[in-house]
Scaffold this motif. Structure first.
Motif, PDB file in Angstrom:
ATOM      1  N   GLU A  10     -72.345  38.524  42.236  1.00 12.13           N
ATOM      2  CA  GLU A  10     -73.489  38.961  41.458  1.00 12.13           C
ATOM      3  C   GLU A  10     -73.086  40.028  40.453  1.00 12.13           C
ATOM      4  OE1 GLU A  10     -77.146  39.775  43.433  1.00 12.13           O
ATOM      5  OE2 GLU A  10     -76.670  38.387  45.042  1.00 12.13           O
ATOM      6  N   TRP A  11     -73.652  39.923  39.281  1.00 15.84           N
ATOM      7  CA  TRP A  11     -73.406  40.859  38.187  1.00 15.84           C
ATOM      8  C   TRP A  11     -74.742  41.338  37.650  1.00 15.84           C
ATOM      9  CZ3 TRP A  11     -68.379  42.085  36.891  1.00 15.84           C
ATOM     10  CH2 TRP A  11     -67.393  41.273  37.436  1.00 15.84           C
ATOM     11  N   THR A  12     -74.738  42.480  37.015  1.00 17.82           N
ATOM     12  CA  THR A  12     -75.942  43.038  36.410  1.00 17.82           C
ATOM     13  C   THR A  12     -75.699  43.227  34.919  1.00 17.82           C
ATOM     14  OG1 THR A  12     -76.427  44.226  38.450  1.00 17.82           O
ATOM     15  CG2 THR A  12     -77.547  44.978  36.474  1.00 17.82           C
ATOM     16  N   ARG A  72     -73.781  45.827  28.591  1.00 21.55           N
ATOM     17  CA  ARG A  72     -72.630  45.942  29.492  1.00 21.55           C
ATOM     18  C   ARG A  72     -72.945  45.172  30.768  1.00 21.55           C
ATOM     19  NH1 ARG A  72     -68.317  49.717  30.215  1.00 21.55           N
ATOM     20  NH2 ARG A  72     -69.118  50.717  28.370  1.00 21.55           N
ATOM     21  N   VAL A  73     -71.954  44.442  31.245  1.00 24.20           N
ATOM     22  CA  VAL A  73     -72.075  43.725  32.513  1.00 24.20           C
ATOM     23  C   VAL A  73     -71.334  44.544  33.561  1.00 24.20           C
ATOM     24  CG1 VAL A  73     -71.491  41.620  33.759  1.00 24.20           C
ATOM     25  CG2 VAL A  73     -72.206  41.488  31.372  1.00 24.20           C
ATOM     26  N   GLU A  77     -74.214  45.292  43.652  1.00 22.04           N
ATOM     27  CA  GLU A  77     -73.926  45.645  45.049  1.00 22.04           C
ATOM     28  C   GLU A  77     -73.403  44.401  45.767  1.00 22.04           C
ATOM     29  OE1 GLU A  77     -73.425  48.317  47.887  1.00 22.04           O
ATOM     30  OE2 GLU A  77     -74.572  48.881  46.117  1.00 22.04           O
ATOM     31  N   GLY A  78     -72.317  44.551  46.484  1.00 20.28           N
ATOM     32  CA  GLY A  78     -71.728  43.429  47.205  1.00 20.28           C
ATOM     33  C   GLY A  78     -70.671  42.663  46.417  1.00 20.28           C
ATOM     34  N   ASN A  79     -70.556  42.913  45.127  1.00 24.09           N
ATOM     35  CA  ASN A  79     -69.531  42.268  44.310  1.00 24.09           C
ATOM     36  C   ASN A  79     -68.206  42.985  44.561  1.00 24.09           C
ATOM     37  OD1 ASN A  79     -67.755  41.671  42.095  1.00 24.09           O
ATOM     38  ND2 ASN A  79     -69.518  41.007  40.900  1.00 24.09           N
ATOM     39  N   PRO A  80     -67.139  42.263  44.881  1.00 26.86           N
ATOM     40  CA  PRO A  80     -65.847  42.899  45.167  1.00 26.86           C
ATOM     41  C   PRO A  80     -65.295  43.729  44.004  1.00 26.86           C
ATOM     42  CG  PRO A  80     -65.797  40.590  45.788  1.00 26.86           C
ATOM     43  CD  PRO A  80     -67.092  40.829  45.081  1.00 26.86           C
ATOM     44  N   ASP A  85     -64.693  49.285  39.535  1.00 29.24           N
ATOM     45  CA  ASP A  85     -65.482  49.341  38.305  1.00 29.24           C
ATOM     46  C   ASP A  85     -64.994  50.400  37.331  1.00 29.24           C
ATOM     47  OD1 ASP A  85     -67.532  48.334  36.681  1.00 29.24           O
ATOM     48  OD2 ASP A  85     -68.863  49.965  37.273  1.00 29.24           O
ATOM     49  N   ASP A  86     -64.258  51.390  37.806  1.00 33.13           N
ATOM     50  CA  ASP A  86     -63.748  52.425  36.914  1.00 33.13           C
ATOM     51  C   ASP A  86     -62.742  51.852  35.924  1.00 33.13           C
ATOM     52  OD1 ASP A  86     -61.980  51.951  39.009  1.00 33.13           O
ATOM     53  OD2 ASP A  86     -61.135  53.975  38.904  1.00 33.13           O
TER      54      ASP A  86
END
Length: 93
Positions: A10-12, A72-73, A77-80, A85-86
């Motif tokens: 999942e992505w946001t 921005r994508v 939560e739960g995405n490896p 992400d940094d």
């Protein structure tokens, strides 16, 4: 080393709030084609330009306003990828 393939994650998607990606806006007079300066994050400056332009040219009352927003994508939560992400802007990821 083992490599894995993520079949689903999942992505946001949302507005990029990075200061270098500020929203910009401009307006074009549909009567004469004159254009305001692009204004980063300041809609009021473009609105004032349009009002002043109409004040100087009372017949010029229609404008096309254009706003540019950067997105921005990010990993949800739960995405490896959330843990790393940094490093989201690195080209090799």
């Amino acid at each position: 080393m083992t490599r894995s393939i993520l079949r689903a994650a999942e992505w946001t998607l949302g507005v990029d709030i990075d200061e270098e990606a500020a929203q910009s806006m401009s307006a074009v007079c549909l009567t004469c084609g004159r254009q305001s300066a692009a204004s980063a994050g300041d809609r009021l400056a473009v609105e004032v330009w349009a009002l002043k332009h109409t004040g100087l040219h009372p017949g010029h009352r229609r404008y096309k306003a254009t706003a540019e927003t950067h997105w921005r994508v990010t990993p949800a939560e739960g995405n490896p990828y959330r843990e790393s992400d940094d490093r989201h802007d690195r080209a090799d990821e």
